[in-house]
Design an enzyme around this catalytic site. Sequence first.
Site, PDB file in Angstrom:
ATOM      1  N   ASP A   1     -84.509  71.809 -17.119  1.00 53.28           N
ATOM      2  CA  ASP A   1     -84.359  73.161 -16.576  1.00 53.28           C
ATOM      3  C   ASP A   1     -85.132  74.117 -17.479  1.00 53.28           C
ATOM      4  O   ASP A   1     -85.562  73.745 -18.561  1.00 53.28           O
ATOM      5  CB  ASP A   1     -82.887  73.551 -16.403  1.00 53.28           C
ATOM      6  CG  ASP A   1     -82.147  73.755 -17.708  1.00 53.28           C
ATOM      7  OD1 ASP A   1     -82.534  73.139 -18.725  1.00 53.28           O
ATOM      8  OD2 ASP A   1     -81.174  74.523 -17.722  1.00 53.28           O
TER       9      ASP A   1
ATOM     10  N   TYR B   1     -86.521  77.000 -20.077  1.00 52.39           N
ATOM     11  CA  TYR B   1     -86.066  77.567 -21.339  1.00 52.39           C
ATOM     12  C   TYR B   1     -85.183  78.777 -21.045  1.00 52.39           C
ATOM     13  O   TYR B   1     -85.461  79.547 -20.129  1.00 52.39           O
ATOM     14  CB  TYR B   1     -87.251  78.022 -22.187  1.00 52.39           C
ATOM     15  CG  TYR B   1     -88.173  76.926 -22.649  1.00 52.39           C
ATOM     16  CD1 TYR B   1     -87.704  75.881 -23.435  1.00 52.39           C
ATOM     17  CD2 TYR B   1     -89.525  76.954 -22.333  1.00 52.39           C
ATOM     18  CE1 TYR B   1     -88.556  74.879 -23.887  1.00 52.39           C
ATOM     19  CE2 TYR B   1     -90.401  75.962 -22.779  1.00 52.39           C
ATOM     20  CZ  TYR B   1     -89.910  74.917 -23.559  1.00 52.39           C
ATOM     21  OH  TYR B   1     -90.753  73.942 -23.996  1.00 52.39           O
TER      22      TYR B   1
ATOM     23  N   PHE C   1     -91.889  72.809 -20.126  1.00 51.80           N
ATOM     24  CA  PHE C   1     -92.333  72.719 -21.527  1.00 51.80           C
ATOM     25  C   PHE C   1     -93.233  73.870 -21.959  1.00 51.80           C
ATOM     26  O   PHE C   1     -93.535  74.014 -23.135  1.00 51.80           O
ATOM     27  CB  PHE C   1     -93.023  71.375 -21.821  1.00 51.80           C
ATOM     28  CG  PHE C   1     -92.130  70.187 -21.672  1.00 51.80           C
ATOM     29  CD1 PHE C   1     -91.124  69.933 -22.592  1.00 51.80           C
ATOM     30  CD2 PHE C   1     -92.262  69.319 -20.588  1.00 51.80           C
ATOM     31  CE1 PHE C   1     -90.271  68.843 -22.451  1.00 51.80           C
ATOM     32  CE2 PHE C   1     -91.410  68.231 -20.430  1.00 51.80           C
ATOM     33  CZ  PHE C   1     -90.417  67.990 -21.368  1.00 51.80           C
TER      34      PHE C   1
ATOM     35  N   HIS D   1     -87.391  61.504 -24.724  1.00 53.21           N
ATOM     36  CA  HIS D   1     -87.709  62.921 -24.608  1.00 53.21           C
ATOM     37  C   HIS D   1     -88.337  63.432 -25.910  1.00 53.21           C
ATOM     38  O   HIS D   1     -87.986  62.958 -26.989  1.00 53.21           O
ATOM     39  CB  HIS D   1     -86.418  63.699 -24.311  1.00 53.21           C
ATOM     40  CG  HIS D   1     -86.648  65.079 -23.827  1.00 53.21           C
ATOM     41  ND1 HIS D   1     -86.865  66.138 -24.681  1.00 53.21           N
ATOM     42  CD2 HIS D   1     -86.707  65.595 -22.574  1.00 53.21           C
ATOM     43  CE1 HIS D   1     -87.051  67.249 -23.989  1.00 53.21           C
ATOM     44  NE2 HIS D   1     -86.953  66.952 -22.700  1.00 53.21           N
TER      45      HIS D   1
END
Length: 229
Positions: A64, A66, A77, A186
Amino acid sequence: MAAIQNDWLDALQGEFRQPYYKKLFQTVNEEYRTRRIFPPADDIFNAFHLTPLRDVKVVILGQDPYHGEGQAHGLCFSVRPGVEIPPSLVNIYQELHDDLGCTIPNHGCLVKWAQQGVLLLNTVLTVRAHQANSHKEIGWEKFTDAAIRKVSEQDRPIVFILWGRPAQAKKSMLHNPKHLILEAPHPSPLSAYRGFFGSRPFSQANRFLKAQGIEPVDWQIDPIEEKEV
């Protein structure tokens, strides 16, 4: 929300007519009206705006947006120039440097990737300020699953980069043998040392694209002059 105008509109038209999407639209509108929500409403669909379906050659899935002030702008990202580079992206840049020798830029804006056919898609497209996962399960996952399926249905080679368990859970939707699926932990500082570092996704993606006669991605994010940041 800024309406999707390119070929994604036709691809996702059926979703916009679904009852779940009507409810999602109402919920999100109410959230923006009564709370601090990220990204700005006009940026929600930036992943689709910047990367038309016909141009997608690589998919990178995030979770989701930031949830800090000024960070999210609709690409997973990525943050706008002038915003501190988040820890996960710091690690992505480090792997990019180790993999391809790219210099580490002074900002975290990944628009250059999106404009080359890298779909930077979060599975949830909005979030309350300072509340991670606060818009989980309000309907976005169903919508982005539909988008992932549309990409998977494209009868041409595409690279799917799945970092972490939530992204890897989407692997069951990817059935086209023409596609390449790359999996790794991740890039978060909590998990990057479990195999994200050294996974070399960028060179693997480009090798695959070149072998298929597709223009590889220029992964180098160009620095911005300090006075511009």
